[in-house]
Design an enzyme around this catalytic site. Structure first.
Site, PDB file in Angstrom:
ATOM      1  N   LYS A  79       1.321  -1.680   0.334  1.00 20.00           N
ATOM      2  CA  LYS A  79       0.234  -0.097  -0.276  1.00 20.00           C
ATOM      3  C   LYS A  79       0.735   1.248   0.123  1.00 20.00           C
ATOM      4  O   LYS A  79       0.679   2.653   0.166  1.00 20.00           O
ATOM      5  CB  LYS A  79      -1.215  -0.053   1.077  1.00 20.00           C
ATOM      6  CG  LYS A  79      -1.865  -1.111   1.245  1.00 20.00           C
ATOM      7  CD  LYS A  79      -2.358  -1.215  -0.272  1.00 20.00           C
ATOM      8  CE  LYS A  79      -2.913  -0.577  -0.832  1.00 20.00           C
ATOM      9  NZ  LYS A  79      -3.522  -0.584  -1.607  1.00 20.00           N
ATOM     10  N   GLY A  81       2.581   2.338  -3.183  1.00 20.32           N
ATOM     11  CA  GLY A  81       2.198   3.104  -4.575  1.00 20.32           C
ATOM     12  C   GLY A  81       2.914   2.140  -5.091  1.00 20.32           C
ATOM     13  O   GLY A  81       3.103   2.678  -6.710  1.00 20.32           O
ATOM     14  N   ARG A 162       4.668   5.658   1.306  1.00 20.45           N
ATOM     15  CA  ARG A 162       3.917   6.870   2.246  1.00 20.45           C
ATOM     16  C   ARG A 162       4.389   7.024   3.570  1.00 20.45           C
ATOM     17  O   ARG A 162       4.490   6.424   4.555  1.00 20.45           O
ATOM     18  CB  ARG A 162       2.674   6.324   2.154  1.00 20.45           C
ATOM     19  CG  ARG A 162       2.126   5.844   0.038  1.00 20.45           C
ATOM     20  CD  ARG A 162       1.355   5.211   0.169  1.00 20.45           C
ATOM     21  NE  ARG A 162       0.468   6.543   0.354  1.00 20.45           N
ATOM     22  CZ  ARG A 162      -1.514   6.244   0.545  1.00 20.45           C
ATOM     23  NH1 ARG A 162      -1.270   4.687  -0.002  1.00 20.45           N
ATOM     24  NH2 ARG A 162      -2.180   6.623   0.821  1.00 20.45           N
ATOM     25  N   GLY A 286      -7.146   4.085  -4.329  1.00 21.09           N
ATOM     26  CA  GLY A 286      -7.462   5.306  -4.137  1.00 21.09           C
ATOM     27  C   GLY A 286      -8.712   5.458  -4.026  1.00 21.09           C
ATOM     28  O   GLY A 286      -9.668   6.162  -3.758  1.00 21.09           O
TER      29      GLY A 286
END
EC number: 2.8.2.-
Length: 322
Positions: A79, A81, A162, A286
């Site tokens: 998660k 990217g 992230r 998304g």
């Protein structure tokens, strides 16, 4: 009959034996693979695309594309990217990307099949292309760094990260929708994040966001110069500058440009444009995160403050994480 085969090399056979060769080309190809003495070549598979006459009466068979072991691996994080990164990297003509997550180094059932099986999962690539695969679970698996190092200590590693709190929420969201689609029960996110009033250290999604712990394990086998950290938050907001940094790290000829990206207002994120063809990531990307009480979010931000600081020290740079 003399046979030679290596990436960018050839096979020479007698002209009178050519019909038999073409009838049984798959068998002969396997023999060719056996004869190559260069270690990496011995794990190459080829497609024959071109046949040329030779002056001395033989035939020249050119293997225009090969399956090669990856020279680039996107190791994680889940998660973070990784799908967006490999799709954007595949815009470059010098990159051949595997379609699926291979899970060779982290799943014992796959690892026991050996390197030949791993190679069979790679795409065919031209001699001047670099093969890349991505398996996000590699980053958080303790046994993977040593295994990849044993295969190729000079490999280039891409790690996309992230904000750890946002990553935890994305992790939960993926599991939530998976269970919803299978009509299975799911736990509210608050009950997973907090236990007895404190952050629940037993929640696996939290552990995956302790980046410094996992990176320390990788640095036991690879120098920091072999690992490029991609800012996943920036890649979402403005992918072009991040992809230029990836190109430089991989020593690729500058090729990806701003026109390769366009913002899709309907989806709410950037999509790709390649030679007039447009494509976006799957609709599962998304998704909106679940609502989390501000007090719990504040606990998460405070919890990750120290682990983030340790990670920044390890990589020698900072990120705009809460």
């Amino acid at each position: 009959m003399t046979l030679f085969f290596c990436p960018g090399s050839v096979a020479v056979i007698d002209r009178e034996e050519a019909p038999l060769f073409f009838l049984k080309w798959t068998v002969v190809l396997s023999q060719l693979l056996f004869q190559c003495w260069i270690p990496l070549c011995s794990f190459s598979q080829a497609e024959i695309h071109q046949v040329e006459d030779l002056p001395h009466g033989g035939l020249f068979l050119r293997a225009a594309s090969l399956r090669d072991l990856p020279r680039i691996i996107i190791i994680g994080v889940r998660k973070g990217g990784t799908r967006a990164l490999i799709e954007m990297l595949s815009l470059h003509s010098a990159v051949a990307a595997a379609d699926n997550e291979v899970h060779f180094f982290d799943w014992e059932s796959h690892f026991q099949k050996g390197i030949p099986w791993y190679l069979s999962q790679m795409p065919f690539a031209l001699p001047d292309q670099l093969t890349v695969e991505k398996t996000p679970a590699y980053f958080t698996s303790s046994k993977v760094p040593e295994r990849i190092h044993d295969m190729n200590p000079g490999i280039k590693l891409l790690l996309i990260l992230r904000d750890p709190t946002e990553r935890v929420l994305s992790d939960y969201t993926q599991v939530f929708y998976n269970r919803l689609q299978k009509h299975k029960r799911y736990q509210p996110i608050e009950s997973l994040l907090v236990k007895d009033g404190e952050i629940n250290l037993g929640y696996k999604a939290l552990n995956r966001s302790l980046y410094h712990l996992h990176l320390q394990n990788w640095l036991r086998y690879f120098p920091l110069e072999s690992i490029h950290v991609v800012d996943g938050d920036k890649l979402i907001r403005d992918p072009f500058p991040e992809m230029k940094r990836v190109e430089r790290f991989l020593n690729l000829e500058p090729q990806i440009n701003a026109s390769n990206f366009y913002f899709n207002k309907t989806k709410g994120f950037y999509c790709l444009r390649d030679h007039g063809r447009e494509r976006c990531l799957h609709d599962s990307k998304g998704r909106a995160h679940p609502h989390v009480a501000p007090a719990i979010l504040h606990k998460l931000y405070r919890f990750f403050h120290e682990p983030n600081r340790k990670f920044f020290e390890l990589v020698g740079r900072t990120f705009n994480w809460n």
